[in-house]
Design an enzyme around this catalytic site. Structure first.
Site, PDB file in Angstrom:
ATOM      1  N   GLY A   1       2.701  62.733-103.469  1.00 50.38           N
ATOM      2  CA  GLY A   1       1.975  61.631-104.100  1.00 50.38           C
ATOM      3  C   GLY A   1       2.344  60.310-103.454  1.00 50.38           C
ATOM      4  N   GLY A   2       2.152  59.241-104.230  1.00 53.54           N
ATOM      5  CA  GLY A   2       2.448  57.901-103.715  1.00 53.54           C
ATOM      6  C   GLY A   2       3.888  57.748-103.269  1.00 53.54           C
TER       7      GLY A   2
ATOM      8  N   GLY B   1      -4.759  48.647 -67.052  1.00 55.32           N
ATOM      9  CA  GLY B   1      -4.322  48.065 -68.328  1.00 55.32           C
ATOM     10  C   GLY B   1      -2.965  48.598 -68.736  1.00 55.32           C
ATOM     11  N   ALA B   2      -2.691  49.843 -68.338  1.00 51.49           N
ATOM     12  CA  ALA B   2      -1.401  50.445 -68.716  1.00 51.49           C
ATOM     13  C   ALA B   2      -0.239  49.769 -67.981  1.00 51.49           C
ATOM     14  CB  ALA B   2      -1.420  51.944 -68.442  1.00 51.49           C
TER      15      ALA B   2
END
Ligand code: HXC
Length: 498
Positions: free
Chosen positions: A152-153, A385-386
């Site tokens: 759950g949370g 870009g890398a």
């Protein structure tokens, strides 16, 4: 030992009890409990007759290799380790104390989640924990051990922390369990498939360390603590004569042929102190290696392209993995050493549709914003870009080095030549085209695929021989200690692409 501890109830599930876990984690006899008298007499649990000692969570502090840490361990034998208001407040208090003392906090999670009978009070308890986790983030290291269910949370407390340890067959971590998944989505799956240790260590990337047993997990947490900054001491790099730190065993690790793969861990092992490399998220996004290490006893963060997997190309998962680690190191002022051998961002429909733009941007952003010491070594390839993203000078690396075989270019020859000569190629016969292309490939490689321009422009500071590298990096760490970045715009916070 407190006679109320129900060790047996845990042992039959193949798990250790919360108090045993704390004792295994901390130095002998160092644990001091806080809030042991906080008890829930059932007013919120709906089980009036049943008292919940220490409200199901043992909290306190102790030492690991002599360093103070704060710790909490949920006790599944007390109402499933569920979290009610008092239980949540106890954890929040421990994190608050760790912030005040500025030392690590370690959470051992083993819980059925929000104590249903406490209703909104249980949610309030979680809210407090999440708030203090967030407040602590970037100020003190936060470590989570998933030693049972974490459903759950509840998952969002570990989710906010820096490092998550999972244990085979014991850790189960998901937002919604198998029954709800079946009911709402009509999908059948086991708890293991949904959120077992391997899933989080390999696929989801939620976990950073995977272990077969609780014992080896606690030993590894102790090891991690030794790499983390100690705010109690103002560490100064050692002064005086620095002995020369030569590298002798690096020859032949990187193949002469630039397309051939190799394991960058071999380079890391030579660069850092013996057996000091402590890899993080080893089985997730294996095209980028991250981890902590010691360089002549100074802690450093290593980010390295891994040519042995996907050629070391950056993709969505490795960008996320790298970005979060860069931010961890920066927040804790751990110097970053980036080893680059990257052919580019991974092309393709899957990557583009998964949002490589958004994910790649995280890595660029994280490096650009980091003000800790940033040292980069281009081992071989650095394309497009890398090249920029892997802690280039343009993102304000303090020092960028390259090795003699470095290839720095916008793109590889095979991709670039047909673009540059597209019009000329149109009018050619097949045979003529072949000869022309071969010629131009050779020319392009000679002209563009090297480090010459980068060295001339100062985008690379020095060409280093591999054997000189360890020594130079160590000298940089000493020389740059306490550095301050000049450009700092005061703003509330940036908006990193999430
Ligand atoms: C109250 C709970 C409980 C819960 C377990 N128990 N979960 N009590 N609230 N959420 C109690 C059981 O009644 C039992 O009490 C004891 O804990 C041990 O549980 P068992 O079921 O007997 O253990 P086991 O068979 O090992 O199963 C463990 C389990 C299962 C898989 C964790 O208990 C389970 O599925 N629980 C619910 C998990 C869940 O859905 N949690 C999410 C809740 S919502 P007795 O008295 O018999 O010993 C949530 C939202 C948080 O967490 C939001 C925060 C923002």
């Amino acid at each position: 030992m407190n006679k109320e501890y129900n060790l047996e109830k845990q042992h039959i599930k193949g798990k250790l009890h919360a108090i045993e876990r704390i004792k295994m984690l901390l130095d002998e006899n160092s644990f001091c409990e806080i809030g042991s008298g906080i008890t829930n007499y059932g007013s919120h649990t709906g089980k009036e007759e049943k008292k919940l000692p220490y409200d199901g969570v043992i909290t306190g502090y102790g030492t690991i290799s002599g360093r103070t840490v704060f710790v909490y361990a949920q006790d599944f034998s007390v109402n499933g380790g569920t979290l009610g208001l008092r239980h949540g407040k106890k954890i929040a208090h421990i994190i608050e104390l760790a912030i005040k003392k500025r030392c690590p906090v370690i959470g051992i999670n083993d819980s059925g989640g929000a104590r249903i009978q406490e209703g909104v009070n249980a949610l309030a308890g979680y809210g407090d924990v999440f708030y203090y986790n967030t407040l602590a983030s970037g100020y003190i290291p936060q470590i989570s051990i998933i030693a049972g269910p974490c459903a759950g949370g509840a998952v969002y407390s570990p989710g906010i922390t820096d490092f998550i340890f999972v244990i085979e067959n014991i850790s189960k971590m998901f937002v919604t369990g198998p029954e709800v998944v079946k009911h709402i989505m009509g999908q059948s799956c086991t708890a293991e498939e949904l959120g077992g240790a391997r899933v989080h260590a390999e696929k989801s990337g939620v976990a950073h360390f995977y272990h077969q047993t609780e014992k080896s997990c606690f030993q590894d947490v102790r090891r991690l603590i030794e790499y983390l900054p100690d705010y109690e001491e103002h560490k100064k790099a050692k002064e005086g004569i620095i002995q020369k730190l030569n590298l002798n065993n690096i020859d032949g690790i990187i193949p002469k042929e630039s397309k051939k793969a190799y394991d960058v861990r071999k380079i890391i092992a030579e660069l850092v102190d013996d057996d000091s490399f402590f890899e993080i998220q080893e089985n997730h996004a294996r095209n980028l290696i991250i981890g902590l290490a010691k360089l002549n006893q100074l802690t450093v963060g290593i980010v390295a392209s891994q040519p042995a997997f996907l050629g070391g190309a950056l993709d969505c998962d490795s960008s996320d993995k790298g970005a979060r680690f860069v931010r961890f190191c920066d927040a804790n002022n751990i110097p970053l050493i980036t080893l680059v051998d990257v052919p580019g961002f991974l092309p393709g429909l899957v990557q583009e549709n998964d949002g490589i733009i958004r994910h790649g941007a995280k890595l660029l952003y994280a490096y650009a914003e980091a003000t800790t010491i940033k040292l980069t070594v281009i081992l071989r390839k650095a394309y497009g870009g890398a090249y920029i993203a892997m802690c280039s000078k343009h993102l304000r690396a303090d020092m960028v080095y390259c090795w003699p075989e470095a290839e720095i270019a916008v793109m590889g020859a095979e991709g670039a030549v047909p673009i540059i000569y597209g019009n000329q190629l149109k009018g050619m016969m097949e045979d003529e085209k072949k000869v022309f292309l071969e010629e131009q490939l050779v020319n392009y490689k000679k002209q563009y695929i090297n480090a010459n321009t980068a060295l001339e422009e100062g985008f690379v500071d020095e060409l280093l021989l591999p054997e000189e590298t360890r020594d130079r990096l160590y000298r940089d760490l000493v020389a740059l200690e306490g550095k301050k970045d000049l450009i700092q715009i005061h703003k509330k916070h940036g908006n990193i692409p999430l």
